[in-house]
Enzyme design. Structure first.
Site, PDB file in Angstrom:
ATOM      1  N   GLU A 164      78.561  88.042  48.909  1.00 50.83           N
ATOM      2  CA  GLU A 164      78.788  86.996  49.911  1.00 50.83           C
ATOM      3  C   GLU A 164      79.737  85.921  49.398  1.00 50.83           C
ATOM      4  OE1 GLU A 164      74.939  85.632  51.112  1.00 50.83           O
ATOM      5  OE2 GLU A 164      74.482  87.455  52.253  1.00 50.83           O
ATOM      6  N   HIS A 198      74.725  86.834  59.140  1.00 50.68           N
ATOM      7  CA  HIS A 198      73.282  86.988  58.985  1.00 50.68           C
ATOM      8  C   HIS A 198      72.581  87.312  60.302  1.00 50.68           C
ATOM      9  CE1 HIS A 198      74.380  84.982  55.254  1.00 50.68           C
ATOM     10  NE2 HIS A 198      73.218  85.302  54.758  1.00 50.68           N
TER      11      HIS A 198
END
Length: 312
Positions: A164, A198
């Site tokens: 990420e 997400h």
């Protein structure tokens, strides 16, 4: 660590960032949807597939970004430097951001300390406390081995933070800043894409909470809000320090700590005082502990995307 005076267009930069964010999410479903592989037979196999997909996406994003950015040299040190992967000022890039981040968790850390003191008193203090400490250190090797074989540990503390931060900070921020976006625009644009990545948690929460759309929406909504705030903070650290290590270790620490404790029943006054003290300390030290000169030499560590002169 530098790029040419040329720049890329804002539309190209935004399109590239959106594409990388979408790709990061979609590739997680590649084994079953695209490759038509049978469903994973275990949770471990399921997570290993996702680890491989996340790694492929990260490498592809790094290569993709390198070809879009107007990089003047293809030396490994220059390429890695653009992504904030550096060995100079490394301890500063790890220690100071971690100290700053720990202030957000002042109440959580104080409560953990109080629990330790209570345990120490219950054990009679003195020699028994030394025995407790010794037994604690003796269990560390076993804990490390257990963690190394736990896919959830790999996901939370290694794969997710590394992939990420590489995609949403190391790739996206240089693109946005070299395209001419203002620093604060980049700081708050990346977290939006980071939070959208997400959204795939919705399906997991929907199934876990008896297929309740309301519960799943509330939980995912809270997660998205948290990821936007953390994403902005991580972007701030990356731009201020020019070090990928800064947001990376802050990310790992936050994953370990979870959400900060806002109020603890039975210790309300202590937890509130620690929380307020932590917030005041965090706000007071946010800029002093992230001065670019603490992490970069004026002569050779001034990448175009860092906005070095703007932060001086």
């Amino acid at each position: 660590m530098a790029t040419d005076g040329e720049s890329i267009s804002m539309s190209v930069a935004v399109a590239a960032c959106v594409a990388m964010a979408v790709f990061y999410v979609l590739i997680l479903y590649a084994p079953t949807v695209i490759l038509r592989l049978p469903s994973a037979s275990s949770y471990t196999e399921f997570m290993i597939r996702r680890f491989i997909c996340a790694a492929i996406c990260t490498v592809a994003s790094l290569v993709f970004t390198a070809f879009i950015l107007p990089i003047k040299s293809w030396e490994a040190s220059v390429i890695l430097g653009v992504y904030g992967i550096r060995t100079d000022h490394l301890w500063q890039g790890v220690v100071y951001p971690l100290l700053l981040t720990s202030l957000i968790y002042a109440s959580s850390l104080v409560l953990k300390l109080l629990l330790l003191l209570e345990s120490w008193k219950e054990n009679g203090g003195g020699c028994s406390s030394f025995n407790y400490i010794r037994s604690f250190f003796q269990t560390i090797p076993a804990s490390v081995l257990t963690g190394a074989s736990n896919v959830s540990v790999w996901r939370n503390f290694i794969v997710a933070p590394v992939t990420e931060e590489l995609v949403f900070r190391a790739c996206m921020i240089p693109l946005l800043l070299c395209a001419g976006f203002r620093i604060y625009t980049a700081i708050f644009l990346c977290p939006v894409l980071f939070s959208l990545a997400h959204l795939n948690h919705f399906r997991e929460m929907y199934i876990r909470h008896n297929r309740s759309y309301l519960r799943a929406t509330l939980i995912v909504g809270l997660q998205l809000g948290y990821t936007v705030i953390f994403g902005a903070y991580a972007s701030f650290l990356f731009i201020r320090t020019g070090h990928l290590a800064a947001p990376l270790f802050a990310h790992i620490f936050c994953n370990y700590m979870g959400l900060p404790v806002l109020f603890a029943q039975g210790k309300g006054l202590v937890s509130t005082a620690a929380l307020l003290g932590g917030v005041v300390g965090f706000v007071s030290l946010l800029f002093p502990l992230t001065k670019p000169l603490m992490y970069n030499d004026r002569t050779n560590n001034c990448p175009c995307w860092l906005g070095y002169c703007l932060w001086n």
